[in-house]
Design a protein around this motif. Structure first.
Motif, short mmCIF file in Angstrom:
data_model
loop_
_atom_site.label_atom_id
_atom_site.label_comp_id
_atom_site.label_asym_id
_atom_site.label_seq_id
_atom_site.Cartn_x
_atom_site.Cartn_y
_atom_site.Cartn_z
N GLU A 1 12.52 136.56 29.77
CA GLU A 1 13.05 137.76 29.11
C GLU A 1 13.89 138.62 30.04
N ASN A 2 13.58 138.62 31.34
CA ASN A 2 14.24 139.52 32.27
C ASN A 2 15.22 138.84 33.23
N LYS B 1 6.12 140.46 39.38
CA LYS B 1 7.37 141.20 39.51
C LYS B 1 7.54 141.73 40.93
N TRP C 1 7.83 136.57 31.03
CA TRP C 1 8.51 137.75 31.56
C TRP C 1 9.81 137.35 32.25
#
Length: 147
Positions: free
Chosen positions: A93-94, A54, A90
């Motif tokens: 999903e984001n 991230k 991730w």
């Protein structure tokens, strides 16, 4: 004052390795840190993997994705499955649009079963559709092989 803080930060950017050698704690770039440490996150938690990715993605999304696929690359990269699957899930999903655009590269750099990390994400239906088309194409090529 800023120069003082930079120097102070640089002075504390050292650590000792397991063998006692002196090393930098960070490269001061989230993408470089991911490149350097991502494949070594085998025993770290999923949250640690996601945080590393991230931070890199927020710094430079293109380089972070290239690095993620390099870490997964089973032929010319690190061949790490869990780190890739955790981070790509991730991403789905984001940032589903980004994950969608990169879905086609997963079987090339990894394995087809890497796609299953997308189960229970917004891209699940698209993943199964992609998998169905991939299997149909492979079957068509197999049937048309001249011996």
């Amino acid at each position: 004052m800023n120069t003082f803080m930079n120097q102070l930060s640089n002075d504390f950017n050292y650590k000792r390795t397991e063998n006692g050698a002196l090393a930098h704690r960070t490269t001061n770039s989230a993408v470089y840190d991911m490149f350097a440490m991502g494949a070594a996150y085998r025993k770290r938690s999923n949250e640690d993997c996601i945080l590393l990715f991230k931070n890199a993605f927020e710094e430079d999304s293109v380089l972070a994705l290239k690095c993620l696929f390099y870490i997964r690359d089973c032929r010319g990269g690190q061949g790490e499955r869990r780190f890739f699957r955790t981070c790509f899930r991730w991403l789905a999903e984001n940032k589903p649009n980004v994950a969608r655009r990169n879905l086609k590269y997963i079987p090339f750099y990894g394995r087809v079963d890497d796609l299953y990390c997308l189960v229970d994400t917004p891209l699940e239906k698209e993943m199964f559709f992609f998998l169905k088309n991939l299997a149909a194409t492979a079957m068509e090529e197999y049937v048309n092989v001249k011996v």
